[in-house]
Design an enzyme around this catalytic site. Structure first.
Site, PDB file in Angstrom:
ATOM      1  N   CYS A   1       0.837  -1.206   0.000  1.00 46.55           N
ATOM      2  CA  CYS A   1       0.000   0.000   0.000  1.00 46.55           C
ATOM      3  C   CYS A   1       0.868   1.252   0.000  1.00 46.55           C
ATOM      4  CB  CYS A   1      -0.900  -0.018   1.235  1.00 46.55           C
ATOM      5  SG  CYS A   1      -1.829   1.503   1.494  1.00 46.55           S
ATOM      6  N   GLY A   2       0.650   2.125  -0.964  1.00 52.60           N
ATOM      7  CA  GLY A   2       1.408   3.361  -1.051  1.00 52.60           C
ATOM      8  C   GLY A   2       1.231   4.263   0.150  1.00 52.60           C
TER       9      GLY A   2
END
Length: 114
Positions: A11-12
């Site tokens: 997840c960024g």
């Protein structure tokens, strides 16, 4: 200061939050990949309570079937049971320090508890 991040490396937002934490001096960081080591029902309930949010506010709706399952409007017990059974439904990242808990979306929210 000790900080714990419930992290998903894919997840960024989670990676950005982790980078913010790592950039601060004096933080003893505990990184928990929650998909590999999911929190208990009790821990999730405590995290959401400490963040001042209902468990349904911590449900990930993007690329999940959470809305179809009614989790965005379900009662706390139902949501917590679903999140424990299927940790990919947990919105991330959650960060906990002695100053509180934040769901760090956007990642800069972590600054509120540092």
């Amino acid at each position: 200061m000790k900080a714990t991040i419930w992290h998903n490396p894919q997840c960024g937002k989670s990676r950005t939050t982790l980078a913010i934490l790592e950039a601060h001096d004096g933080i003893e960081l505990d990184v928990i990949e929650y998909l590999k080591n999911p929190p208990t029902r009790e821990k999730l309930a405590q995290l959401y309570a400490d963040a001042g949010m209902a468990p349904r506010e911590g449900v990930r709706t993007f690329k999940t079937d959470a809305e179809e399952r009614g989790l965005t409007t379900a009662d706390d017990a139902t949501v917590l049971d679903a999140l424990v059974a299927d940790p990919k439904l947990i919105e991330r990242p959650l960060v906990e320090t002695a100053k509180g808990v934040r769901l760090c979306r956007p990642p800069e929210k972590v600054e509120e508890i540092l």
